[in-house]
Motif scaffolding. Structure first.
Motif, PDB file in Angstrom:
ATOM      1  N   ILE A 141     122.475  53.043  71.286  1.00 32.71           N
ATOM      2  CA  ILE A 141     121.634  52.818  70.104  1.00 32.71           C
ATOM      3  C   ILE A 141     122.188  51.713  69.214  1.00 32.71           C
ATOM      4  CG2 ILE A 141     120.664  55.147  70.050  1.00 32.71           C
ATOM      5  CD1 ILE A 141     122.743  55.941  68.019  1.00 32.71           C
ATOM      6  N   ASP A 142     123.206  50.993  69.711  1.00 30.67           N
ATOM      7  CA  ASP A 142     123.751  49.886  68.921  1.00 30.67           C
ATOM      8  C   ASP A 142     122.734  48.763  68.759  1.00 30.67           C
ATOM      9  OD1 ASP A 142     126.159  51.116  68.483  1.00 30.67           O
ATOM     10  OD2 ASP A 142     127.105  50.268  70.279  1.00 30.67           O
ATOM     11  N   LYS A 143     121.886  48.578  69.791  1.00 31.21           N
ATOM     12  CA  LYS A 143     120.876  47.517  69.693  1.00 31.21           C
ATOM     13  C   LYS A 143     119.866  47.843  68.592  1.00 31.21           C
ATOM     14  CE  LYS A 143     118.707  43.754  70.964  1.00 31.21           C
ATOM     15  NZ  LYS A 143     118.060  43.662  72.283  1.00 31.21           N
ATOM     16  N   ASP A 144     119.523  49.123  68.424  1.00 27.39           N
ATOM     17  CA  ASP A 144     118.633  49.522  67.328  1.00 27.39           C
ATOM     18  C   ASP A 144     119.234  49.094  65.989  1.00 27.39           C
ATOM     19  OD1 ASP A 144     116.688  51.994  68.606  1.00 27.39           O
ATOM     20  OD2 ASP A 144     118.504  51.475  69.671  1.00 27.39           O
ATOM     21  N   ARG A 145     120.536  49.324  65.866  1.00 29.04           N
ATOM     22  CA  ARG A 145     121.215  48.970  64.606  1.00 29.04           C
ATOM     23  C   ARG A 145     121.165  47.468  64.359  1.00 29.04           C
ATOM     24  NH1 ARG A 145     126.644  51.482  62.190  1.00 29.04           N
ATOM     25  NH2 ARG A 145     126.877  50.107  60.396  1.00 29.04           N
ATOM     26  N   SER A 146     121.449  46.676  65.373  1.00 35.79           N
ATOM     27  CA  SER A 146     121.464  45.218  65.186  1.00 35.79           C
ATOM     28  C   SER A 146     120.071  44.687  64.864  1.00 35.79           C
ATOM     29  CB  SER A 146     122.012  44.534  66.446  1.00 35.79           C
ATOM     30  OG  SER A 146     121.158  44.740  67.557  1.00 35.79           O
ATOM     31  N   LEU A 147     119.036  45.296  65.431  1.00 35.96           N
ATOM     32  CA  LEU A 147     117.672  44.864  65.127  1.00 35.96           C
ATOM     33  C   LEU A 147     117.338  45.110  63.664  1.00 35.96           C
ATOM     34  CD1 LEU A 147     115.830  46.158  68.324  1.00 35.96           C
ATOM     35  CD2 LEU A 147     116.231  43.765  67.712  1.00 35.96           C
ATOM     36  N   LEU A 148     117.734  46.257  63.145  1.00 35.43           N
ATOM     37  CA  LEU A 148     117.475  46.559  61.732  1.00 35.43           C
ATOM     38  C   LEU A 148     118.307  45.665  60.820  1.00 35.43           C
ATOM     39  CD1 LEU A 148     117.352  50.457  61.920  1.00 35.43           C
ATOM     40  CD2 LEU A 148     115.419  48.909  61.597  1.00 35.43           C
ATOM     41  N   GLN A 149     119.532  45.373  61.228  1.00 37.60           N
ATOM     42  CA  GLN A 149     120.392  44.505  60.416  1.00 37.60           C
ATOM     43  C   GLN A 149     119.851  43.087  60.355  1.00 37.60           C
ATOM     44  OE1 GLN A 149     124.118  45.198  62.468  1.00 37.60           O
ATOM     45  NE2 GLN A 149     124.897  46.463  60.794  1.00 37.60           N
ATOM     46  N   GLY A 150     119.053  42.696  61.346  1.00 41.23           N
ATOM     47  CA  GLY A 150     118.515  41.343  61.369  1.00 41.23           C
ATOM     48  C   GLY A 150     117.330  41.125  60.455  1.00 41.23           C
ATOM     49  N   LEU A 151     116.843  42.168  59.793  1.00 35.86           N
ATOM     50  CA  LEU A 151     115.707  42.017  58.890  1.00 35.86           C
ATOM     51  C   LEU A 151     116.162  41.388  57.582  1.00 35.86           C
ATOM     52  CD1 LEU A 151     114.025  45.491  59.475  1.00 35.86           C
ATOM     53  CD2 LEU A 151     113.136  43.279  60.228  1.00 35.86           C
ATOM     54  N   THR A 152     115.574  40.239  57.239  1.00 38.65           N
ATOM     55  CA  THR A 152     116.015  39.518  56.041  1.00 38.65           C
ATOM     56  C   THR A 152     115.477  40.138  54.757  1.00 38.65           C
ATOM     57  OG1 THR A 152     114.144  37.985  56.281  1.00 38.65           O
ATOM     58  CG2 THR A 152     116.256  37.342  57.267  1.00 38.65           C
ATOM     59  N   ASP A 153     114.326  40.794  54.816  1.00 38.63           N
ATOM     60  CA  ASP A 153     113.721  41.354  53.610  1.00 38.63           C
ATOM     61  C   ASP A 153     113.958  42.851  53.498  1.00 38.63           C
ATOM     62  OD1 ASP A 153     112.741  38.902  52.859  1.00 38.63           O
ATOM     63  OD2 ASP A 153     110.859  39.163  53.925  1.00 38.63           O
ATOM     64  N   ALA A 154     115.009  43.340  54.140  1.00 37.94           N
ATOM     65  CA  ALA A 154     115.256  44.781  54.145  1.00 37.94           C
ATOM     66  C   ALA A 154     116.675  45.081  53.681  1.00 37.94           C
ATOM     67  CB  ALA A 154     115.021  45.360  55.537  1.00 37.94           C
ATOM     68  N   GLN A 155     116.815  46.256  53.087  1.00 39.10           N
ATOM     69  CA  GLN A 155     118.131  46.776  52.695  1.00 39.10           C
ATOM     70  C   GLN A 155     118.312  48.095  53.444  1.00 39.10           C
ATOM     71  OE1 GLN A 155     118.721  47.097  48.456  1.00 39.10           O
ATOM     72  NE2 GLN A 155     120.278  48.691  48.692  1.00 39.10           N
ATOM     73  N   THR A 156     119.097  48.044  54.510  1.00 32.81           N
ATOM     74  CA  THR A 156     119.214  49.187  55.416  1.00 32.81           C
ATOM     75  C   THR A 156     120.521  49.923  55.194  1.00 32.81           C
ATOM     76  OG1 THR A 156     117.917  47.970  57.066  1.00 32.81           O
ATOM     77  CG2 THR A 156     119.118  49.919  57.820  1.00 32.81           C
TER      78      THR A 156
END
Length: 795
Positions: free
Chosen positions: A187-202
């Protein structure tokens, strides 16, 4: 145009049939839907066929050996043929379409097709409480092939409109990402995809405890809840559970209070990127969340990650929620050689009373209009929005107000003081080696009790001796910053005559212009010095008493005895540079030496000078050196105590530094000293000569200002910055910090521009515009929040 179709399966099941099936079609802003009624027959074979497909689906993925979030139980089929599975898939599709071609249901479909266009965005919601109906792959219905912008969602029979508290726009999508039990899956790829969102605070919770998850849901506002890890449906088929860590599993009921609080505080979307999420969605739908995305069955890691990636790209790229899901789901079809039926898995759960959210809405960029296809409900909250046009309008108002205040001179004093303060940031510079000051001190005056005509520091006889002695040292140019408007009686004891020394070609004498308003007398030059070797010493102080400008050239009044159009400093600099083969070019608005141009301050308004300041003549800003000049006393010259090389080929300026002579001035450095100190006029002249020579020969910056329209654009630009910062930053404290940082950055930019490039930018009005714009946006947002109340759409 977007439309909504809600199919309700009332009573019955697949074994008994559905005696009543209704379809409601909602158009944009339509308060009363088109309602159609039909029925569907019993299809018990469809239940058996789907259960066989489920077993084969899990087994075929086990056969392919993909890294999966799927578990194959001992009673499942393990020895299968891939061809068998494909046949079951085809049978399932054929049976679903054959069932939906029943005459009574076909009547609904035919009428819908007459009301729908192929280009419509269509949200299709299947409303039922039967688990198996939710599990069926409704996307296999031929209807979805004919309408490329239609997408399916599921819903329970019972639902209400969620009551959501109003919250301030944050400018960021707030995501709570739960990364649960990862044993056997990636599930590390899920994390990196969310971290790549520029308009999001995850915020990531990695294998959290139940208590920690509960606290995060209760204590903070979230827009999206995301889960990746193991999940499953329990044996009764009515409850789903997620594995939050390697030892704890939770059903929705076990943390429903925290979930309800999060939904009330603004949680609008839940994404379970995990296996067998139908029961999870059914349980969470009972809490009236707006929408969810789940996987119908077990999902391989790679498929879960590819769907998430493509969905986030489309959704964050401003695609409508339903179209983003359809695009991401259909992209999975190209992977079905290795991952059969991958495009069947993702499905939306939707509360029919709510409008699908958008990425912009989650960011806080709302729209006053209702979404197309919205089901109007009583108590619907009408959300006030901070729009870009509001930001631009407030920016324009603040910018115009700021420019108006500056025009009236409100900021002039503090702008000049800020200019001084930035200049004082420079480190000390080396003395200009081209200039030597011969100072007449109080001691020189007191030690020589001579007969003079008028008030003079030294007699003509002493001056003649001084000039004669200086010529022996071969200076390039001598500037006499001493008025000699009256000649003394001849000194028969001194054979050296002042008239003879003043007639030398390298001597420039001074005069003072006549001004009918401020100085009706003026000071005439020595008669022995022709006009081409004369320079005026008229000086100008700002309203606060600081001398920041010098006059290079100006037209004299016709009655003035001082007729030269050039200042002493310009005469000395021009003659020195002429020896370097650099000739001046005089224009109405500038003086040019080689490639260096000294542009005048424009009459009326230039830089911080906005109101009531005389900018006549050819005036420029003085770029003071933060240093002293090499100085030699009168006595040392007359006593021949000076090294000849010190004065050779230099600019020598003779002036009085005695305390009894009222010729002292304040500079930008005066206020920065512990004891406020003024400097003698001869040093001011040296500063003025030095700045011209240093700019031409040493590439030292020339101080300059933007044109008036440039200042306006600069102020407007920073007004926009202030508005956008407050518009995009979430909390009030963060807004204040961001404004403070913006003002600090603005000051840094202005300081660098002045110290490195010589550009005097309007810091004070720009800082005022940044703060004022921010305050205005805060007030607008607070007013919108105050007046945002629930508005009923249908009574």
């Amino acid at each position: 145009m977007s439309k909504l179709v809600v199919f309700s399966f009332l009573g019955g099941d697949l074994n008994q049939g559905f005696p009543v099936v209704t379809a409601q079609l909602w158009h944009h802003n339509q308060f009363v839907p088109v309602k159609l009624t039909g029925s569907l027959p019993a299809v018990p074979e469809l239940s058996e066929l789907y259960r066989r497909w489920q077993l084969l689906y899990a087994a075929v993925h086990q056969h392919f050996g993909s890294n999966q979030r799927i578990k194959v139980h001992s009673q499942d089929i393990t020895n299968i043929s891939v061809n068998d599975f494909e046949q079951v898939c085809q049978q399932l599709q054929a049976n679903i379409n054959a069932w939906l071609k029943f005459d009574s249901f076909q009547n609904i479909e035919r009428q819908l097709r007459t009301l729908l266009s192929r280009d419509d965005e269509i949200r299709v919601i299947i409303e039922t409480d039967i688990v198996l109906l939710h599990r069926l792959p409704w996307r296999l219905w031929n209807f979805f092939e004919d309408y490329p912008k239609a997408e399916l969602a599921l819903s329970n029979h019972e639902y209400t409109s969620p009551q959501v508290l109003q919250k301030s726009p944050t400018g960021k999508v707030k995501i709570l990402a739960i990364l649960g039990n990862r044993v056997g899956i990636d599930i590390d790829k899920d994390r990196s995809l969310l971290q790549g969102l520029t308009d999001a605070q995850t915020t990531f919770l990695v294998e959290p405890t139940r208590q920690k998850l509960d606290e995060y849901l209760w204590n903070q506002d979230w827009d999206i809840l995301f889960f990746a890890g193991h999940s499953a449906s329990l044996a009764d088929g009515e409850r789903g559970e997620i594995c939050i860590n390697q030892t704890e599993t939770l059903t929705i009921l076990q943390f429903k209070n925290a979930l309800k609080a999060a939904i009330t505080r603004g949680l609008k979307l839940a994404i379970f990127n995990s296996c067998d999420g139908i029961c999870l969605a059914r349980n969470l739908a009972d809490l009236n969340i707006s929408q969810m995305i789940v996987m119908r069955e077990g999902v391989p890691d790679f498929i879960a990650q590819e769907f998430l990636k493509n969905f986030l790209i489309a959704f964050a790229g401003s695609k409508p929620f339903y179209l983003a899901v359809r695009e991401a789901r259909e992209r999975l079809q190209g992977l079905e050689n290795e991952f059969p039926c991958a495009s069947w898995l993702p499905v939306i759960y939707q509360n029919p009373t709510t409008v699908p959210t958008t990425w912009q809405e989650l960011c806080g960029n709302f729209d006053d209009t209702k979404f197309v296809g919205e089901v109007p409900t009583k108590g619907k909250i009408s959300t006030s929005k901070s729009k870009l046009r509001t930001v631009l309008l407030s920016t324009l108002i603040v910018a115009i107000s700021t420019i108006g205040l500056r025009y009236l001179g409100v900021f002039e004093k503090i702008e000049l003081q800020t200019f001084d303060q930035i200049l004082r940031l420079r480190p000390n510079e080396d003395p200009d080696p081209r200039l030597i000051i011969i100072e007449i001190t109080e001691k020189d005056i007191q030690s020589r009790q001579e007969t003079t005509l008028g008030l003079k520091s030294i007699s003509d006889s002493t001056l003649a001796t001084l000039l004669k002695q200086l010529q022996k040292y071969q200076p390039r140019i001598i500037g006499l910053d001493i008025y000699r408007d009256f000649a003394d009686p001849p000194n028969k004891l001194n054979p050296i005559q002042v008239s003879t020394e003043l007639s030398k070609d390298n001597v420039v004498a001074v005069c003072k212009s006549r001004d009918s308003k401020y100085d009706p007398q003026g000071v005439k030059p020595p008669k022995e010095v022709p006009v081409e070797r004369q320079g005026f010493t008229d000086a100008i102080q700002d309203p606060d008493g600081i001398m920041r400008r010098q006059i290079l050239m100006m037209a004299q009044e016709p009655s003035s005895t001082c007729t030269t159009p050039y200042s002493l400093s310009l005469q000395l600099a021009a003659r020195y540079l002429s020896s370097e083969n650099i000739q001046p070019k005089f224009n109405e608005d500038s003086v040019q030496f080689g490639s260096k141009i000294f542009n005048r301050l424009k009459p009326g308004r230039s830089g911080g000078y906005q109101q009531g300041v005389n900018l006549g003549g050819n005036q420029i800003l003085v770029n003071y050196r933060n240093t002293d000049f090499i100085r030699v006393s009168l006595e040392d010259i007359l006593s021949n105590k000076v090294n000849a090389d010190l004065l050779k080929d230099k600019v020598v300026i003779i002036g009085v530094t005695a305390n009894t002579v009222s010729d002292t001035w304040s500079t930008p450095y005066s206020t920065g000293q512990q004891d406020y100190q003024e400097i003698s006029g001869v040093f001011i002249q040296a500063q003025m000569v030095s700045q011209v020579l240093s700019a031409v020969l040493d590439q030292r910056p020339i101080l300059w200002v933007l044109p008036y329209w440039g200042d306006i654009l600069w102020i407007c630009g920073w007004s926009v910055v202030g508005s956008l910062i407050v518009w995009r930053v979430p909390s009030l404290s963060d807004k204040g910090c961001a404004i403070f940082v913006a003002v600090v950055i603005l000051y840094g930019v202005c300081a660098i521009a002045l110290l490195k490039q010589g550009l005097w930018l309007p810091f004070i009005p720009s800082a005022f515009a940044v703060v004022a714009s921010g305050v205005v946006i805060v007030l607008i947002q607070r007013r919108q929040e105050f007046f945002t109340i629930p508005q009923p759409l249908v009574e």
